[in-house]
Structures are given as C-alpha cells and as structure tokens.
Design a protein around this motif. Structure first.
Motif, short mmCIF file in Angstrom:
data_model
loop_
_atom_site.label_atom_id
_atom_site.label_comp_id
_atom_site.label_asym_id
_atom_site.label_seq_id
_atom_site.Cartn_x
_atom_site.Cartn_y
_atom_site.Cartn_z
N GLY A 135 52.33 46.59 52.54
CA GLY A 135 52.31 45.54 53.55
C GLY A 135 51.39 45.79 54.72
N CYS A 136 50.68 46.90 54.73
CA CYS A 136 49.83 47.20 55.89
C CYS A 136 48.66 46.21 55.97
N GLU A 137 48.24 45.96 57.19
CA GLU A 137 47.09 45.10 57.44
C GLU A 137 46.01 45.93 58.14
N ILE A 138 44.78 45.84 57.65
CA ILE A 138 43.70 46.65 58.19
C ILE A 138 42.64 45.77 58.83
N TYR A 139 42.33 46.07 60.08
CA TYR A 139 41.20 45.45 60.77
C TYR A 139 40.03 46.41 60.67
N LEU A 140 38.93 45.95 60.13
CA LEU A 140 37.78 46.81 59.95
C LEU A 140 36.58 46.24 60.69
N LEU A 141 36.10 46.99 61.68
CA LEU A 141 34.95 46.59 62.48
C LEU A 141 33.74 47.38 62.03
N ASP A 142 32.75 46.69 61.51
CA ASP A 142 31.58 47.33 60.88
C ASP A 142 30.32 46.75 61.50
N TYR A 143 29.95 47.25 62.68
CA TYR A 143 28.82 46.68 63.41
C TYR A 143 27.53 46.68 62.59
N LYS A 144 27.27 47.76 61.87
CA LYS A 144 26.01 47.89 61.13
C LYS A 144 26.02 47.10 59.83
N ASN A 145 27.20 46.71 59.37
CA ASN A 145 27.33 45.88 58.16
C ASN A 145 26.58 46.51 56.97
N ILE A 146 26.86 47.79 56.75
CA ILE A 146 26.20 48.48 55.65
C ILE A 146 27.22 49.11 54.71
N ASP A 147 27.94 50.11 55.19
CA ASP A 147 28.81 50.89 54.31
C ASP A 147 30.06 50.14 53.84
N PHE A 148 30.47 49.12 54.58
CA PHE A 148 31.66 48.37 54.20
C PHE A 148 31.33 46.90 53.92
N ALA A 149 30.06 46.64 53.62
CA ALA A 149 29.63 45.26 53.38
C ALA A 149 30.34 44.62 52.20
N TYR A 150 30.91 45.44 51.31
CA TYR A 150 31.64 44.88 50.16
C TYR A 150 32.90 44.14 50.59
#
Length: 239
Positions: A61-76
C-alpha cells in the motif's frame, strides 16, 4: 515477502570471502531518513533503484513520490501519477509536503508514504534563491517531524553541500550512504567520525552509517530482474 523487510545491499567484508550477507532494513519501523551520496558512475542510481523497488514490493500500500529533475535515470516512470520531472519537481514536493502537514494535524494511522529526490542539488539550484530557502526550510521540517507519520525520505546527490540544507538538517538523516568514497572532503561532510577508516572504493561499493555510528562497508549487487523491479516501482508511483 510483504513484511516490510528489504535487503538493499550486502556486507562487503563477507562478500570478499564469497559470502552474501544481506543488510536488512525494516521499512515498517519509524520513517527512515536516507542521504545517498556518490559521484556519477559510483553505483548510486543502482542502489536508489534497489531501495525504491524493494520497498515498493515489500511495503504493501505504500505510495512513492519520485522527483527526477534530470529526467534520465527514472524516465521509465514517465506518466505515473507521482512521478515529477524537470520543472514539475517543485509541484511534486509541495504536494508531498502538504500531505505531511495534514498528517501532523491528526493522530490517525496512514499508509506508508515515500519521498525520493534524485540529484537534489540540480533541482534546488534551478529555482530562484527565495524559493530555495523556502524549500530548504520545509525540507528541514520534514526531516525533523515526519518520522512518526509513516513517511520515509530518501535524497540522492553527488555532494551533500551544507548550503543545500538548512542549518542542522543535514544531521537529521538516520542513514547515510557514501558510494565509492571519492574524497576526504565529501567524507567529512557526512561521515566525519570515520575519515581515517574510509577508503576509495570501486563502482558498486561504499559505506553506510546508522545514526552516525556502525560504519559498514557495503556492496550493491546488480539486479537479475530489472523489468520486474521497475514494474513494482511503477505501481507504487502510480498508486
């Protein structure tokens, strides 16, 4: 396994003898405050993915907020509800922060909430100085008060410079990880008590302290099933 236990990395001293001894984190305990540091190519992103994906799988049930300024490593994760990239990172942070403030008002039980900020300095230094100070102040409040509200905070950066944090807030991190240990300067920023013990490491190897004690040399093994891990993380970010 959905008991909240994750195994993000192994003990390097045992690894050298051919023994895989996993270090366990209980993500159902009070909120973790994780500062993850290391230069480009040190294995920092691999470890961040391991922590997040394993938490997504083992913390129901966990919710994750992911902030990826460079939009590279987590672009998926692009398109997931709580994935914020580039200029959207500030909106994502404020959304998360407002949820935290609401939780402070009531003694209710909540689902676990995780904030991960990738390359924190890149985002912070991209916004006007007045906003920077506001973000730093709110970050300090998060680090100091959200632990008992089922909130984990994980921040990644190459160098955790003091000017990126309000006075004293950098010391609020319970878990500090330094991948590759590149320089005495960086070691002095987050692990000053162990300057003489820490040595430069190869990619995927580094050090971890808990509450500035218990120095452990760690190794981050490569994942064997990256697609499955990314799928778990997508669900938690899109939940």
């Amino acid at each position: 396994m959905t008991d909240g236990i994750i195994r993000p990395f192994a003990d390097e001293d045992y690894w050298q003898y051919g023994i895989t001894k996993w270090i366990e984190w209980d993500m159902k305990k009070d909120g973790y405050r994780v500062l993850l540091s290391g230069p480009s190519g040190s294995g920092k992103t691999t470890l961040a993915n391991a922590i997040l994906c394993k938490t997504a799988r083992n913390l129901p049930g966990c919710e994750i907020y992911l902030l990826d300024y460079k939009n590279i490593d987590f672009a998926y994760l692009d398109g997931a509800k709580r994935y914020f990239k580039y200029d959207g990172c500030t909106d994502g942070f404020m959304e998360f922060y407002n949820i935290f403030e609401e939780r402070l008002k009531y003694p209710d039980s909540y689902d676990w909430l995780i904030l991960y900020i990738d390359e924190y300095p890149s985002w912070l230094l991209s916004i006007p100085s007045k906003e920077q100070k506001d973000i730093m102040s709110r970050m300090a409040r998060l680090l100091n008060l959200s632990r008992a509200k089922r909130i984990h905070i994980i921040i990644s950066c190459q160098k955790p410079l003091g000017e990126l944090f309000s006075v004293g807030s950098r010391e609020s991190f319970s878990h500090k990880i330094l991948m590759q240990a590149p320089s005495k300067e960086t070691i002095g920023m987050i692990m000053p008590n162990f300057k003489e013990e820490i040595e430069t490491c190869p990619t995927g190897v580094g050090y971890c302290t808990v509450n500035d004690t218990n120095l452990t040399k760690i190794r981050v093994p490569w994942s064997r099933n990256i697609e499955a891990m990314q799928s778990d993380l997508w669900k938690a970010v899109d939940r």
